[in-house]
Design a protein around this motif. Structure first.
Motif, PDB file in Angstrom:
ATOM      1  N   TRP A  11       0.858  -1.208  -0.055  1.00 34.18           N
ATOM      2  CA  TRP A  11       0.054  -0.100   0.075  1.00 34.18           C
ATOM      3  C   TRP A  11       0.790   1.177   0.075  1.00 34.18           C
ATOM      4  O   TRP A  11       0.408   2.238  -0.259  1.00 34.18           O
ATOM      5  N   SER A  12       2.057   1.217   0.520  1.00 33.75           N
ATOM      6  CA  SER A  12       2.795   2.287   0.613  1.00 33.75           C
ATOM      7  C   SER A  12       3.279   2.957  -0.808  1.00 33.75           C
ATOM      8  O   SER A  12       3.326   4.045  -1.279  1.00 33.75           O
ATOM      9  N   ILE A  69       2.562   6.821  -1.393  1.00 38.26           N
ATOM     10  CA  ILE A  69       3.677   8.070  -2.079  1.00 38.26           C
ATOM     11  C   ILE A  69       2.931   8.698  -3.237  1.00 38.26           C
ATOM     12  O   ILE A  69       3.292   9.748  -3.416  1.00 38.26           O
ATOM     13  N   GLN A  70       2.550   7.788  -4.039  1.00 40.87           N
ATOM     14  CA  GLN A  70       2.030   8.166  -5.103  1.00 40.87           C
ATOM     15  C   GLN A  70       0.851   9.265  -5.193  1.00 40.87           C
ATOM     16  O   GLN A  70       0.720  10.306  -5.624  1.00 40.87           O
ATOM     17  N   ALA A  71      -0.145   9.087  -4.304  1.00 41.71           N
ATOM     18  CA  ALA A  71      -1.076   9.794  -3.999  1.00 41.71           C
ATOM     19  C   ALA A  71      -0.648  11.366  -3.285  1.00 41.71           C
ATOM     20  O   ALA A  71      -1.130  12.336  -3.558  1.00 41.71           O
ATOM     21  N   ILE A  72       0.336  10.966  -2.580  1.00 41.70           N
ATOM     22  CA  ILE A  72       0.956  12.231  -1.863  1.00 41.70           C
ATOM     23  C   ILE A  72       1.418  13.170  -2.887  1.00 41.70           C
ATOM     24  O   ILE A  72       1.391  14.383  -2.892  1.00 41.70           O
ATOM     25  N   ILE A  73       2.194  12.817  -3.674  1.00 43.29           N
ATOM     26  CA  ILE A  73       2.885  13.461  -5.110  1.00 43.29           C
ATOM     27  C   ILE A  73       1.960  14.041  -5.673  1.00 43.29           C
ATOM     28  O   ILE A  73       1.782  15.383  -6.262  1.00 43.29           O
ATOM     29  N   ILE A  74       0.806  13.393  -6.170  1.00 45.65           N
ATOM     30  CA  ILE A  74      -0.016  13.808  -7.012  1.00 45.65           C
ATOM     31  C   ILE A  74      -0.901  15.072  -6.284  1.00 45.65           C
ATOM     32  O   ILE A  74      -1.236  15.884  -6.934  1.00 45.65           O
ATOM     33  N   ALA A  75      -1.354  14.707  -5.307  1.00 42.88           N
ATOM     34  CA  ALA A  75      -2.025  15.830  -4.431  1.00 42.88           C
ATOM     35  C   ALA A  75      -0.799  17.205  -4.295  1.00 42.88           C
ATOM     36  O   ALA A  75      -1.475  18.129  -4.439  1.00 42.88           O
ATOM     37  N   GLY A  76       0.374  16.771  -4.392  1.00 43.03           N
ATOM     38  CA  GLY A  76       1.485  18.113  -4.269  1.00 43.03           C
ATOM     39  C   GLY A  76       1.171  18.661  -5.708  1.00 43.03           C
ATOM     40  O   GLY A  76       1.373  19.916  -5.573  1.00 43.03           O
ATOM     41  N   VAL A  77       1.062  18.258  -6.707  1.00 43.36           N
ATOM     42  CA  VAL A  77       1.094  18.660  -7.967  1.00 43.36           C
ATOM     43  C   VAL A  77      -0.103  19.520  -8.185  1.00 43.36           C
ATOM     44  O   VAL A  77      -0.203  20.621  -8.565  1.00 43.36           O
ATOM     45  N   HIS A  88       4.568  10.580   5.603  1.00 47.03           N
ATOM     46  CA  HIS A  88       5.970   9.765   5.652  1.00 47.03           C
ATOM     47  C   HIS A  88       5.952   9.429   7.179  1.00 47.03           C
ATOM     48  O   HIS A  88       6.412   8.405   7.522  1.00 47.03           O
ATOM     49  N   ALA A  89       5.559  10.275   8.052  1.00 45.22           N
ATOM     50  CA  ALA A  89       5.602   9.920   9.642  1.00 45.22           C
ATOM     51  C   ALA A  89       4.663   8.624   9.851  1.00 45.22           C
ATOM     52  O   ALA A  89       5.028   7.702  10.569  1.00 45.22           O
ATOM     53  N   TYR A  90       3.628   8.776   9.171  1.00 44.74           N
ATOM     54  CA  TYR A  90       2.706   7.525   9.305  1.00 44.74           C
ATOM     55  C   TYR A  90       3.352   6.182   8.747  1.00 44.74           C
ATOM     56  O   TYR A  90       3.258   5.091   9.431  1.00 44.74           O
ATOM     57  N   MET A  91       4.045   6.303   7.575  1.00 40.77           N
ATOM     58  CA  MET A  91       4.633   5.107   6.864  1.00 40.77           C
ATOM     59  C   MET A  91       5.704   4.668   7.623  1.00 40.77           C
ATOM     60  O   MET A  91       5.970   3.370   7.759  1.00 40.77           O
TER      61      MET A  91
END
Length: 347
Positions: free
Chosen positions: A32-33, A37-45, A294-297
């Motif tokens: 799931w990680s 990370i993919q979702a985090i970066i897409i949200a950032g864009v 990242h802290a959660y992961m």
């Protein structure tokens, strides 16, 4: 169909390595990680696009939009170049893969998500160009350390530990990776200040401006390579530095990074002042999504710090440097808050 031998499992997928675009379902990913990370970066864009568009509407200047494009174009160029030159690491398989299974979508989007926010946060201080560039490099390098330590642990990518260009290691991460992101981000920020802000403000002719934007990745790589020379003089782990007539000294190379990175941090501390603008909550969103995610992961994958074999963790690597990650989490969070003090209207 699988090829027999390659250090990276992604390169064992023969069919994918022959396709310009390859799609994997969520069930085919390692865990799931990869989706996280993919979702985090897409949200950032998405947040970066919204922020840059808002800045354009508010100021009438295209500077933020040019910065966002510059981050994307530079990131794409530097990553693709690295796949065919140093070739000392390989990404794992994510949902969307490009370039014969070498380039995950989230990596193509990483730079506009990550570097845009780093640059715009430090931009709030209105430092001189050199001070601004060094401070962006420090802040981005501190935040990148968190990502750089987690990725190999979770097999988001794999380093070729036998390749001399990756020496020396700091647990799971080559020190060259830290120093590269730090120095090349400084180079990008310095060039971007000139093109996206100084030249736009002075209304340089559009052909000159567009030409500069087009060659910004090349200029960044050249300038970043120059900034990297003091480290390479001692590391001697790539041509032409490996031909220098003295012995390799990885301890001195490490000292070069430690001193320059510490000096950059000191420069930020001694030049810090309260930003004039009001708190920009939109600009704060991605850094905290990134840090909390990242802290959660790290917490969810904490068992990896105990699943250690003689060769490292189950994926053959040492675990990341947890004390350094904790300090980086605290430091990054502090810089974000310092850069966005409470607005007068909120007191």
């Amino acid at each position: 169909m699988k090829a027999d031998a390659h250090i990276s499992y992604a390169m064992q997928n023969t069919e994918a390595t022959q396709s310009l675009i390859w799609l994997n379902s969520a069930s085919e990913l390692k865990d799931w990680s990869f989706l996280a990370i993919q979702a985090i970066i897409i949200a950032g864009v998405i947040l970066a696009i919204i922020h840059a568009t808002r800045e354009h509407r508010k100021t009438g200047s295209p500077s933020a939009l040019i910065t966002l494009f510059g981050c994307f174009f530079y990131g794409l160029c530097i990553d693709i170049l690295s796949y065919y030159t140093v070739e000392n690491f390989w990404h794992g398989e994510f949902s969307v893969m490009f370039l014969y299974n070498k380039l995950p979508l989230y990596i193509a989007l990483f730079y506009p998500a990550f570097m845009y926010h780093a640059y715009m946060i430090i931009r709030r201080y209105d430092f001189t160009p050199v001070t601004e560039a060094i401070c962006v490099g420090f802040y981005a390098g501190l935040m990148y350390l968190i990502f750089d330590n987690l990725g190999p642990m979770l097999q988001w990518w794999i380093w070729d530990t036998s390749d001399p260009t990756t020496l020396p290691y700091v647990d799971a991460v080559p020190l060259t990776s830290y120093h590269w992101f730090f120095t090349f981000t400084i180079a990008f920020s310095l060039i971007n200040r000139v093109i996206s802000y100084n030249w736009v403000a002075s209304q340089k002719p559009k052909p000159l401006l567009f030409g500069a934007i087009a060659i910004q990745p090349v200029l960044t790589i050249l300038l970043g390579s120059m900034f990297f020379i003091p480290y390479n003089l001692f590391a001697k782990n790539m041509p032409p530095y490996d031909m220098l007539p003295w012995a390799q000294n990885l301890e001195m190379a490490a000292l070069v990074h430690a001193l320059t990175f510490a000096a950059a941090g000191w420069l930020f501390l001694t030049n810090w002042r309260r930003p004039k603008g009001d708190r920009d909550t939109l600009l704060m969103a991605f850094p905290f999504i990134f840090l909390v995610g990242h802290a959660y992961m790290y917490i969810a994958k904490f068992h990896l710090y105990f699943d250690i074999t003689p060769a490292g963790t189950s994926n053959g690597f040492e675990v990341g440097n947890l004390p350094a990650v904790i300090l980086a989490l605290i430091g990054t969070c502090t810089i974000v808050l310092l850069s966005h003090p409470t607005s007068k209207s909120e007191r």
